[in-house]
Structure formats: structure tokens, C-alpha cells
Design an enzyme around this catalytic site. Structure first.
Site, PDB file in Angstrom:
ATOM      1  N   CYS A 185       2.243 -57.211 -79.095  1.00 27.64           N
ATOM      2  CA  CYS A 185       3.336 -56.239 -79.047  1.00 27.64           C
ATOM      3  C   CYS A 185       3.613 -55.719 -77.637  1.00 27.64           C
ATOM      4  CB  CYS A 185       3.027 -55.102 -80.024  1.00 27.64           C
ATOM      5  SG  CYS A 185       4.461 -54.135 -80.479  1.00 27.64           S
ATOM      6  N   HIS A 224       0.930 -57.255 -85.724  1.00 27.56           N
ATOM      7  CA  HIS A 224      -0.174 -56.310 -85.897  1.00 27.56           C
ATOM      8  C   HIS A 224      -0.797 -56.633 -87.238  1.00 27.56           C
ATOM      9  CE1 HIS A 224       0.836 -53.684 -82.569  1.00 27.56           C
ATOM     10  NE2 HIS A 224       2.087 -53.644 -82.946  1.00 27.56           N
TER      11      HIS A 224
END
Lengths: 433, 265
Positions: B97, B214
Site C-alpha cells: 500500500c 492488506h
């Protein structure tokens, strides 16, 4: 006229939803809003004597609100609170409407509203609160609330416009809350806890429920002389000297609940009660001794003749504190972890990897896991190398966990929000929401 | 033979927002369970070049904007060059990310401000403005078959024994575009991926993986963890065969998401 109409609409919906036995604590607000989007503003203006207290924070809102209202009631005040979960603006509207007559008159002294983190700003714009309590700020349901810095920034902006006469009661052990509260224009009061002896002072990055370890002024890493839990403690910035404000701590008061984290809730309530309502410490102590927790928050329930303790555990900080509270009470506890990922729980279960489960895995006598994401929780525990049992079906999980109890032992259930509601339904045979 | 691996965790107390330490735990335990000695090296603000250089696997998680600013500030030209060298030399790395975005050319914020990245990977990220919804939800990707972590000797089947499908959760405002789409890590099966438009997800360059997954990514995708470990061992010791571990629970957790999204793995 329009106001009366809106109130009527709200009350009608409230009545209908009650008749249908539906859980509709925000519907009246919705209905009234449809007619008048300024209903909250108008109702608070029509009732200038009504003292509104807003309680915000990631963890502890319900417990603190319940404490405040019970102590105030014991001291002769007429108090009402918003219903569980109705903590957005429409929930506040519903609560005001159901406590007003058709002319908008509210015959109560004090309203205590717990407010959603993301709604604090809009609720501040619409109410003229007598007091605002900021309990804490932790990472929580990032898919729903967004990142914790963004909430801090929103709160900071909202507080800048707070009327001077509002009591602002903040957690002085929280670096971010200390920082944003000092920036507001009001006179501030801070609660906290005395320095802990033998606490962890370093910032072990494997402790992952922490959010504010860097100075909000100058981004230098803060030095902690003592940490109570997460990022709460005695901090100092080595560069700009930013440190805790003067804090109030009411150490003589008893803690009717498990866990040190509840001391923060008690101190927050006591600070507002003494400074803002003139309630004496003796009176507070008396009420605390009779205090029973809100449902699902360290709630004791008898199930099949066994003691069950339900401890809502909805984010890393609250989960870790539940674990610590249990381990502070029992050497080798029996626990049931229930992980759901519905909207009120947060759809993202990544946060379970920020919980510290090693100590629990080592010490627990039995660990049972359930919930819609039980296999994810199982994986978390697998990487703590402890023993656990998974039962997808919640009722079976409860019964299995109960079967592991030795005589006189307690089952500690740690559920996320929707899992807590499901669990209670099984334990008590009825649903509350 | 005794194997030893050093896992470099870049900025653990800053780049660690979405439970990303789970990835470290998984790498650590999956080494330990195979009797591979493992050291987790925290590379905090002010770390030394030599400390970074000594690492066999690199990991960096996602962060919030203010935290990322501190990291940007700390990441000197020297450190950037060194990290680039490690990536080019094939050191296995996982960048999630915010870290994934940070390794690109730049990040353009909602208000148009351009924040330069480390320019190690050829990609850029743009925030389309605050009235656009963040890309949030469970995601399933199919790893592109050219990458060495996909076992080409085995036909890709729907069985979890192949590495082809990865399961995760994404939550990002920025949209990432690759200069060369053929370098994308995988194809989006369910969810948004790099930008919600071109069906690409992440990037793979040498043995470095940048991704929005994630969850954290490794617990539910143990084969990816094993790939990183295997690569690191091979680079250090020559060809090494990894002992198989029991991933029954992992596969159950994966299939819950797959079932919900109405797809097979």
C-alpha cells in the site's frame, strides 16, 4: 409549526417502530430530518437550560455515559441518554424528539450523548454542548472511520470553533488529544492516570495498538517515561518539550470494573461531575459502588448455571485491554473469541494482527474461536503457537467453551460488536437491539 | 546445514497501520517452524546503510500521511540508492500500500500536490479527489503466470495447491498506474486493484512485490510467504527445498472470502 410537525413525524415513527418491535432507534430522527434538517439545532435552542454533554472517543463512550447519567440521577438530576448505537446526528435527533413534547419542550436537566468519531464535528455544529469529553483516540475500523490522523484533524478543526464557555474535558495522557485540546479556544480540563511504576517505557514496535508515538508539533519521536497502555502515558518530546498538561486523577475512587483502562473513564466522569456539576467525590464514590456495566461491556450473565463475562473487544486497543483485564484477574482463563466482519464490526479484519495474543495463548486454560471470520482469528492464534478450538456455529462454540469450564470458573467472551449482540441473544434468549 | 535469514522491517513504528506486522510474524514463524534461524531487524528512523544492506528479505507496510512524511524525510539519497541496488540484485521484498506507492515516481494528492517517490519502481499514483470513493473491500487476484512464484510445471487448477490466487483486503484512495502493465503482479478477479480500471494489481519487479493487498497479505497467502523465504535462501545458499507446512487453516480462511465473493480459488 414545521418543528411541531417534524417532532410529530418523529414521534409517530418511534411509536410505530416500537409497536412493530423493531430496533429503530434512529428512525424517528430520519423521519424528522426529512421535514426539517435543522431539528437538532432548533430543539437545543428551544431548550437553553438543557445541559448537553457529548462523549467522544474510540473506546469507553458507553461506559462513561452510563456512569455520568447514573451519578447525576443519584444526585437529583433528570437525565437522558441516546440509545446504544444511535450516535450519529440522526440518533441525537431521535433522542431529543422522544424526550420532548410536541411543542419541543424538553423537561430534563441534562442530556448525555455518546457521539461517533466521524460525527463529532457535525454534532458540535448542531448542538451547543455544555461539556465535551474526549476519552481517547485509537485505530479502529479503518474501512469505516478512515485513518486515525484524519479523525484527529477533523476533531481539531471542530474544537477550534467551540464556544469559550464549553467545558472541554480531555485525556491528558493522550499526546494527540492533549495537542488538539490545547489548540481549542476553551478552558480545558485534563484527566489522566498517575505515573505507572515498572511500566514499559520503550516503544516496542511489536506492540501494535499504538498510534501517536511521534510529537504532533514537530514529528520527533516522543519519549515515554511511563505507559499505561497503547500510547497513553507520561510523554515528552526531546526536541520541542511538548509534554502532558496538568492532569486530574481521582485515585481514591474505587473501580467497579475490570481493567485499568476503566480508570480513565472514571476519571473523565469524575472530572466533569466535580468541575461542571458540583457533585462531591463522596457522592460519586457511592454511585460507583452500585455501578453495573452497560450491556456487553464486562457484563456478567448466568448461562446454564455457569458464569459468563461478555467483554466487547472491537479494536486492537480494546482487545488488548480486555486480555490484560482478564489476565489480571485469572492465571489461566477460559476464553471465547468471536470475530465478525459486518459493517458495525468493520469489514476489514486486519486489525486482529495488531492484537497481542501471545501471553493469552501461553496462559489460557482453553481458547475457543467462533464468528464469521473464525478462521482468520484461528490463524492469528496459530501464529501465537497456542492451542485453540474453532466452532463456526456460535451456539456450539459457547456450549463447547462452557464444557471446558471447571466448577466455579468463568468463561470470558471477547466479541466484536455484532458478535456481542449475537452472543447476548444466545446467552439471554432475547435480543436487545 | 543451518540457514539464517535477516528480515529487514522498514519503519515498523511508522509504516504499520493495517495490521501489517502480521506479515512479519508469518515470515518469522514459517522460518522458525522449518528450523531456519531468523532475525527481525527493525530499520527505524536514522537506520544505518549497513543495516539495510545486511537484510535478506525486505518488508515495508502501509502508513498514514503524516507518518509517511517522517519516512520521506528520513529516506536520504544514499538510502534510496542502496534500496534500489538491493531490489535490482533480486533481494526479495514486499511493499504494501503506502510503501508500494512510495517506491514509485510520485504520489499526486487530492489537491494536486505532487510528492516525489523513491523512483525505484516505474509507476505513479494519483488521488482522484475527495469526492471519489476510496477503493475498499475484499479482493482476489490471480497472480500473472510469468512470475516465477507460479509453478509453471503444474497446470493452474482451482485447487489451493497452486499459488495462483491471492486473497486480501484493500483500502486505498490513490490510484496507481504502471508504466509497463506487463509487470503487474496479478489480474483483479474481484475488487479494484491498482486503480479500479485496468484490472491490474500490484507490481512484480525482480523479486520485489508491490501490492495493495492488506489482510494482512501473508497469513492467508502462505505460499507467497514461502516464495519470499525460498528466494532469500536460494540467493544466499543456492537451491534450497522448503519443508512443507500444514496450511489447512489458511485454506479455510481463504475459501470463506472466495465463497463470499462468489468465486473459486
Amino acid at each position: 409549526m414545521l418543528q411541531t410537525l417534524s417532532i410529530l413525524a418523529g414521534k409517530t415513527v418511534s411509536l410505530i417502530s416500537k409497536l412493530l418491535n423493531r430496533s429503530g432507534s434512529t428512525w424517528p430522527g430520519h423521519a424528522a430530518f426529512g421535514l426539517d434538517s435543522n431539528i437538532v439545532k432548533k430543539l437545543t435552542r428551544t431548550n437553553p437550560k438543557l445541559r448537553i454533554v457529548l462523549v467522544a472517543g474510540t473506546n469507553g463512550k458507553t461506559t462513561t455515559s452510563k456512569m455520568l447519567s447514573e451519578i447525576l440521577e443519584a444526585n437529583g438530576k433528570k437525565v437522558f441518554r441516546n440509545e446504544e448505537g444511535a450516535n450519529l446526528l440522526n440518533g441525537i435527533a431521535s433522542s431529543l424528539i422522544s424526550h420532548s413534547n410536541l411543542l419541543g419542550k424538553i423537561n430534563f436537566d441534562t442530556a448525555i450523548f455518546e457521539v461517533d468519531e466521524n460525527s463529532l464535528s457535525i454534532i458540535l455544529e448542531n448542538t451547543k454542548p455544555y461539556a465535551v469529553i474526549l476519552l481517547n483516540l485509537f485505530r479502529d475500523q479503518l474501512d469505516r472511520y478512515g485513518e486515525v490522523n484524519i479523525i484527529a484533524e477533523k476533531w481539531k478543526k471542530a474544537l477550534e470553533n467551540l464556544p469559550k464557555e464549553t467545558f472541554l474535558i480531555s485525556n491528558g495522557d493522550d499526546p494527540m488529544l492533549s495537542y488538539i485540546s490545547a489548540k481549542s479556544g476553551t478552558e480545558n480540563y485534563y484527566f489522566g492516570l498517575p505515573k505507572k511504576i515498572n511500566s514499559s517505557t520503550g516503544s516496542d514496535p511489536l506492540q501494535s495498538d499504538v498510534d501517536f508515538l511521534y510529537c504532533p508539533h514537530c514529528s520527533t519521536k516522543l519519549e515515554f517515561e511511563s505507559r499505561i497502555y497503547s500510547h497513553l502515558g507520561k510523554f515528552k518530546c526531546p526536541k520541542c518539550n511538548f509534554t502532558n498538561p496538568l492532569i486530574y486523577s481521582f485515585d481514591t475512587l474505587s473501580n467497579p470494573l475490570l481493567g485499568e483502562y476503566n480508570r480513565y473513564n472514571i476519571n473523565a466522569a469524575a472530572l466533569l461531575l466535580t468541575e461542571g456539576f458540583g457533585v462531591g467525590l463522596d457522592a460519586i464514590e457511592m454511585s460507583l459502588q452500585n455501578f453495573t456495566p452497560a450491556f456487553g461491556r464486562q457484563e456478567k450473565i448466568k448461562y446454564k448455571n455457569k458464569d459468563v463475562f461478555v467483554m466487547l473487544s472491537k479494536n486492537p486497543a480494546s482487545f488488548n485491554q480486555s486480555i490484560q483485564a482478564i489476565l489480571g484477574k485469572e492465571k489461566s482463563p477460559n476464553v471465547l473469541l468471536v470475530l465478525n466482519d459486518r459493517i458495525p464490526d468493520g469489514r476489514d479484519v486486519s486489525w486482529i494482527w495488531d492484537i497481542d495474543t501471545d501471553e493469552l495463548s501461553r496462559k489460557a486454560s482453553s481458547i475457543t474461536i467462533s464468528g464469521e471470520r473464525c478462521f482468520d482469528m484461528g490463524l492469528r492464534l496459530k501464529y501465537s503457537e497456542g492451542k485453540f478450538e474453532i466452532r463456526e456455529n456460535l451456539e456450539q462454540a459457547i456450549n463447547y467453551a462452557i464444557s471446558k469450564l471447571k466448577t466455579g470458573h468463568t468463561l470470558y467472551i471477547l466479541p466484536t460488536y455484532s458478535a456481542m449482540l449475537d452472543t447476548r441473544k444466545i446467552l439471554t434468549g432475547r435480543s436487545i437491539l | 546445514m543451518n540457514y539464517t535469514l535477516k528480515i529487514g522491517w522498514l519503519y515498523p513504528d511508522l509504516m504499520n497501520t493495517y495490521g501489517d506486522r502480521g506479515n512479519i510474524l508469518v515470515l518469522q514463524k514459517r522460518c522458525q517452524w522449518r528450523n531456519i534461524d531468523v532475525e527481525i531487524k527493525h530499520l527505524d528512523v536514522g537506520f544505518l546503510d549497513t543495516e539495510l544492506k545486511a537484510c535478506d528479505i525486505l518488508f515495508m507496510g502501509g502508513a498514514q500521511d503524516t507518518q509517511q512524511m517522517i519516512v520521506s524525510h528520513d529516506f536520504s539519497a544514499n538510502k534510496t540508492t542502496l534500496l534500489k541496488e538491493l531490489v535490482e540484485a533480486g533481494t526479495p521484498g514486499l511493499f504494501i500500500c503506502g510503501a508500494y506507492q512510495f517506491l514509485g515516481q510520485y504520489y499526486k494528492e487530492a489537491d494536486g500536490t505532487k510528492i516525489p517517490g523513491l523512483s525505484i519502481l516505474d509507476l505513479y499514483t494519483e488521488h482522484p479527489g475527495n469526492n471519489r470513493k476510496r477503493l475498499i473491500g475484499n479482493i482476489i487476484i490471480k497472480v500473472n503466470s510469468q512470475w516465477s512464484l507460479v509453478d509453471r510445471n503444474k497446470p493452474i487448477t482451482n485447487k489451493p495447491s497452486t499459488i495462483s490466487y491471492l486473497v486480501g483486503f484493500e483500502n486505498h484512495g490513490g490510484m496507481t498506474y504502471l508504466a509497463d502493465k506487463s509487470l503487474s503482479f496479478g489480474k483483479v478477479i474481484k475488487g479494484f486493484g491498482n486503480n479500479g480500471r485496468d484490472e491490474t494489481e500490484g507490481i512484480m519487479y525482480k523479486n520485489s512485490i508491490g501490492t495493495y493487498l492488506h489482510g494482512p497479505i501473508l497469513p492467508k497467502n502462505p505460499k507467497l510467504a514461502d516464495f519470499l523465504i525460498q528466494k532469500a535462501l536460494t540467493k544466499k545458499y543456492g537451491k534450497v527445498k522448503l519443508e512443507k507446512l500444514d496450511d489447512t487453516l489458511e485454506n479455510k480462511a481463504r475459501s470463506v472470502i472466495a465463497k463470499r465473493l462468489g468465486t473459486a480459488l
